[in-house]
Design a protein around this motif. Structure first.
Motif, PDB file in Angstrom:
ATOM      1  N   TRP A   1       0.810  -1.223   0.000  1.00 22.97           N
ATOM      2  CA  TRP A   1       0.000   0.000   0.000  1.00 22.97           C
ATOM      3  C   TRP A   1       0.838   1.266   0.000  1.00 22.97           C
ATOM      4  CZ3 TRP A   1      -0.490  -3.828   3.733  1.00 22.97           C
ATOM      5  CH2 TRP A   1       0.093  -3.575   4.981  1.00 22.97           C
ATOM      6  N   GLN A   2       2.170   1.137   0.117  1.00 19.92           N
ATOM      7  CA  GLN A   2       3.000   2.339   0.089  1.00 19.92           C
ATOM      8  C   GLN A   2       3.471   2.664  -1.332  1.00 19.92           C
ATOM      9  OE1 GLN A   2       5.986   1.273   2.905  1.00 19.92           O
ATOM     10  NE2 GLN A   2       4.846   2.060   4.654  1.00 19.92           N
ATOM     11  N   ASN A   3       3.605   1.630  -2.171  1.00 20.66           N
ATOM     12  CA  ASN A   3       4.183   1.864  -3.497  1.00 20.66           C
ATOM     13  C   ASN A   3       3.117   1.889  -4.586  1.00 20.66           C
ATOM     14  OD1 ASN A   3       6.530   1.741  -2.125  1.00 20.66           O
ATOM     15  ND2 ASN A   3       7.381  -0.003  -3.222  1.00 20.66           N
ATOM     16  N   MET A   4       3.526   2.473  -5.724  1.00 23.47           N
ATOM     17  CA  MET A   4       2.667   2.500  -6.899  1.00 23.47           C
ATOM     18  C   MET A   4       2.925   1.248  -7.740  1.00 23.47           C
ATOM     19  SD  MET A   4       0.774   5.059  -6.959  1.00 23.47           S
ATOM     20  CE  MET A   4       0.552   6.557  -6.010  1.00 23.47           C
ATOM     21  N   PRO A   5       1.999   0.904  -8.619  1.00 21.94           N
ATOM     22  CA  PRO A   5       2.237  -0.259  -9.490  1.00 21.94           C
ATOM     23  C   PRO A   5       3.479  -0.041 -10.360  1.00 21.94           C
ATOM     24  CG  PRO A   5      -0.028   0.471  -9.654  1.00 21.94           C
ATOM     25  CD  PRO A   5       0.694   1.500  -8.860  1.00 21.94           C
ATOM     26  N   SER A   6       4.150  -1.128 -10.672  1.00 17.91           N
ATOM     27  CA  SER A   6       5.314  -1.050 -11.545  1.00 17.91           C
ATOM     28  C   SER A   6       5.306  -2.270 -12.438  1.00 17.91           C
ATOM     29  CB  SER A   6       6.594  -1.023 -10.709  1.00 17.91           C
ATOM     30  OG  SER A   6       7.704  -1.327 -11.531  1.00 17.91           O
ATOM     31  N   ILE A   7       5.572  -2.033 -13.717  1.00 17.77           N
ATOM     32  CA  ILE A   7       5.596  -3.152 -14.641  1.00 17.77           C
ATOM     33  C   ILE A   7       7.011  -3.713 -14.719  1.00 17.77           C
ATOM     34  CG2 ILE A   7       6.103  -1.867 -16.766  1.00 17.77           C
ATOM     35  CD1 ILE A   7       3.278  -4.310 -16.717  1.00 17.77           C
ATOM     36  N   ARG A   8       7.990  -2.888 -14.336  1.00 16.35           N
ATOM     37  CA  ARG A   8       9.381  -3.323 -14.459  1.00 16.35           C
ATOM     38  C   ARG A   8       9.866  -4.053 -13.220  1.00 16.35           C
ATOM     39  NH1 ARG A   8      13.177   1.176 -15.342  1.00 16.35           N
ATOM     40  NH2 ARG A   8      11.858   2.276 -13.859  1.00 16.35           N
ATOM     41  N   PHE A   9       9.391  -3.630 -12.047  1.00 19.55           N
ATOM     42  CA  PHE A   9       9.901  -4.230 -10.816  1.00 19.55           C
ATOM     43  C   PHE A   9       8.769  -4.835  -9.988  1.00 19.55           C
ATOM     44  CE2 PHE A   9      12.563  -0.460 -11.767  1.00 19.55           C
ATOM     45  CZ  PHE A   9      13.704  -1.149 -12.148  1.00 19.55           C
ATOM     46  N   PRO A  10       8.343  -6.056 -10.343  1.00 24.80           N
ATOM     47  CA  PRO A  10       7.245  -6.654  -9.585  1.00 24.80           C
ATOM     48  C   PRO A  10       7.579  -6.785  -8.098  1.00 24.80           C
ATOM     49  CG  PRO A  10       8.138  -8.203 -11.213  1.00 24.80           C
ATOM     50  CD  PRO A  10       8.798  -6.894 -11.444  1.00 24.80           C
ATOM     51  N   GLU A  11       8.855  -6.903  -7.792  1.00 24.02           N
ATOM     52  CA  GLU A  11       9.196  -7.106  -6.371  1.00 24.02           C
ATOM     53  C   GLU A  11       8.979  -5.834  -5.556  1.00 24.02           C
ATOM     54  OE1 GLU A  11      12.783  -6.067  -8.751  1.00 24.02           O
ATOM     55  OE2 GLU A  11      11.161  -7.489  -8.955  1.00 24.02           O
ATOM     56  N   LYS A  12       8.958  -4.665  -6.262  1.00 21.75           N
ATOM     57  CA  LYS A  12       8.738  -3.407  -5.540  1.00 21.75           C
ATOM     58  C   LYS A  12       7.337  -2.853  -5.765  1.00 21.75           C
ATOM     59  CE  LYS A  12      12.186  -0.874  -6.945  1.00 21.75           C
ATOM     60  NZ  LYS A  12      13.079   0.267  -7.116  1.00 21.75           N
ATOM     61  N   ALA A  13       6.580  -3.482  -6.654  1.00 21.83           N
ATOM     62  CA  ALA A  13       5.296  -2.914  -7.057  1.00 21.83           C
ATOM     63  C   ALA A  13       4.303  -2.917  -5.903  1.00 21.83           C
ATOM     64  CB  ALA A  13       4.721  -3.698  -8.233  1.00 21.83           C
TER      65      ALA A  13
END
Lengths: 299, 326
Positions: A63-75
């Motif tokens: 819930w802290q991060n935005m979606p990311s297509i490049r870094f699923p581990e951080k999404a």
């Protein structure tokens, strides 16, 4: 004739002693239990499966991060969670007053014997059963295009309001109807006007029931994906809504999007977001039950 | 007493609602409508279209956001056709497409007053896959694929495809009819867009096809190259023989054109009007074109070859001059 009947009574007694309740009785009980367990087992399997799959990613980054297509581990899914909150709060603000007022009119003012009012009633019952995708088509054609509101939070909220309005009206009517006529009669007899009777006697007594119905209706709205997909809720968005005219996505759509990604990490993310959505639904439903138990009165 | 209670209930609800609203409002300074400010540093960009191309455009949006945090790019996945419907009404700035625009769609755009420029931004290899336990199929000719997938095909067993194959029922999985992948495959293999046998298991979600093929020994399916790349342990890619010998799908065979006829380009269709009137979109498109190779790499797509890169640059130049930008 009596000779025929006596042995049957004896026979029943005998049967009960030998085998307990008759076979029919026992088997019916098992059929009922089986029907109950279908639902429970399915739900349990779903919860366990989703929890096991999503647990590793149930971290604050979700819930802290935005979606990311490049870094699923951080999404994360912050834009979807905030989008859902925006849409649901706006939906509540729009549909609750309208729905509750419609219910008051139908219960307190409308003459149930008039054909026009009967027609309205049948229509509301029918609307409650219309598939949600149909509301999506309506929303796209009328709200997004004819009213030119576009693919925005307000379009989604108006569409979802239409979707849950029948549920709000029906449950509010039930709650208002449950207030005994004697309360109204007593209030009127003491010289109160109809407005005073409704606002000071009927509504306060009906609020717990109305609130319960409203929360259940909103729980339905928060889980909807189909009508919003049609309305053009976007699937990749890296900012939170900042107003009613903002673009948005909601949790069910984010889940849908992640599930269809090629990388396996996204499936885990989808499951983790499912857990959050289920958690929110559980809290809403628990709150509804609490309201009912805490404030409901028996007459 | 009763009133007091109901006020309590109501206030609990209100406080709850307000808290939520307050949370939602915390991110309050960003988008203005694109037309409102011509500075080119903030605004909104709307992209919709193919779900196959969406990861590429999403990666572009993500990379772009690192240097342009005030431009909000959103990417929808209404499908190539669904996206064109919105695009031609002027509701979006750009459409992602896994096939070329069709005549009736182009006519719609003309009617809606939307001009566009076609651009190829990446390559894909439609990959035909079978179960990893299938050791008899290494390579199929286009003719054999057609035999299997053509409308009213009677092929239900691998030994009908080639008598040397064992007696093993074929189970077919593929994308649904709304998909651009379906359109392309049917056009390339069966010779007519949309012509396909219908007794296969369709799914809009390629992961379902992966699961289906990996779960049945005689299974077969097709989808985009990235899904094969991510699932090499679960499915096996079939080499394709288009008359010049068997060719396996790979970035190299797609780039040199030898993986035919299933190597395909992926498109974007920027709107000329949006390019001229929305500075945010103009800078996004410029970024997309200039960093295309890097974006394709980040999104695990097959990048363009040199010839295609030159073409992309000239198409971009055309689009800019059509929009009146220098």
């Amino acid at each position: 004739m009596s000779a025929v009947f006596t042995p049957i009574g004896e026979q029943v007694k005998q049967d009960l002693q030998d085998t307990g309740p008759p076979l029919q009785d026992r088997s019916f009980r098992w059929v009922l239990f089986g029907a109950l367990s279908v639902g429970i087992i399915t739900l349990a399997a779903l919860l366990i499966f989703v929890f096991l799959e999503g647990y590793p990613r149930l971290t604050p980054t979700l819930w802290q991060n935005m979606p990311s297509i490049r870094f699923p581990e951080k999404a994360g899914a912050q834009s979807a969670i905030m989008g859902s909150i925006w849409v649901i709060v706006t939906t509540a603000v729009i549909c609750l007053p309208v729905g509750i007022m419609a219910a008051i009119y139908l219960e307190e003012y409308a003459d149930p014997t008039k054909r026009f009012n009967k027609l309205i009633e049948i229509n509301i019952q029918n609307l409650a059963a219309v598939p949600s995708i149909v509301y999506g088509i309506l929303g796209l054609g009328v709200i997004a295009r004819a009213l030119a509101l576009g693919q925005t939070v307000i379009t989604a909220a108006l569409t979802l309001s239409l979707l849950v309005l029948p549920v709000v009206i029906i449950s509010s009517r039930e709650a208002i109807r449950a207030v005994p006529q004697s309360i109204r009669a007593g209030s009127l007899a003491l010289g109160a006007t109809q407005w005073q009777t409704i606002s000071r006697q009927v509504m306060p007594a009906a609020v717990p029931g109305i609130a319960t119905g409203a929360i259940l209706a909103l729980s339905r709205a928060i889980g909807e994906a189909a009508p919003l997909l049609l309305l053009g809720a976007v699937t990749f968005i890296t900012f939170n809504p900042d107003g009613l005219m903002s673009s948005y996505t909601v949790m069910p759509i984010q889940i849908y999007n992640w599930i269809s990604q090629s990388r396996e990490e996204f499936q885990v993310l989808a499951a983790a977001l499912c857990i959050i959505l289920l958690g929110i639904l559980l809290v809403m439903n628990a709150f509804a039950i609490y309201l009912r138990n805490r404030f409901q009165r028996r007459w | 007493m009763r009133i007091a209670r109901s006020i309590k209930v109501a206030s609990v609800l209100c406080v709850g609602a307000m808290t939520l609203a307050a949370c939602g409002g915390s991110n309050n300074e960003s988008t203005e409508s694109p037309a409102a400010d011509g500075g080119g540093t903030s605004g909104a960009v709307r992209v919709d279209g193919s779900s196959t191309v969406a990861p590429l455009t999403s990666a572009a949006a993500e990379l772009f956001a690192e240097t342009n945090p005030d431009i909000n790019v959103t990417v929808g996945t209404s499908g190539t056709g669904g996206g064109f419907e919105k695009f031609c009404r002027g509701e979006t700035d750009m459409n992602d497409a896994s096939r070329q625009i069709e005549d009736d769609e182009a006519a719609n755009c003309e009617e809606g007053g939307v001009e566009f420029q076609e651009m190829v931004v990446a390559n894909d290899a439609l990959t035909v896959v079978v179960n990893p336990g299938n050791d008899f199929v290494q390579c199929l000719t286009v003719e054999q694929l057609k035999q299997i997938w053509e409308p009213k095909s009677e092929v239900n067993n691998w030994n009908q495809v080639d008598p040397s194959f064992p007696d093993e029922p074929i189970k077919l999985f593929g994308p649904g009819t709304d998909s651009g992948t379906f359109d392309y495959f049917t056009d390339a293999i069966n010779g007519e867009e949309g012509a396909s046998r219908t007794d296969y298991t369709p799914s809009e979600d390629d992961n379902v096809i992966v699961t289906g093929v990996s779960g049945s020994t005689g299974g077969m399916g097709y989808f985009g190259y990235t899904y094969y790349e991510e699932n090499q342990d679960k499915v096996k890619a079939v080499e394709i023989d288009n008359g010049d010998g068997c060719v396996a799908p790979s970035p190299e065979t797609v780039q040199d054109g030898s993986y035919a006829p299933l190597g395909r380009p992926l498109f974007i269709y920027p709107s000329i009007q949006a390019l001229g009137s929305n500075p945010a979109f103009a800078s996004f498109l410029q970024y997309y074109v200039e960093n295309d190779a890097q974006i394709a790499e980040a999104a695990l797509f097959i990048p363009l070859n040199e010839e295609q890169v030159a073409e992309l640059e000239s198409e971009y130049a055309d689009a800019k001059s059509a929009a009146g930008l220098s």
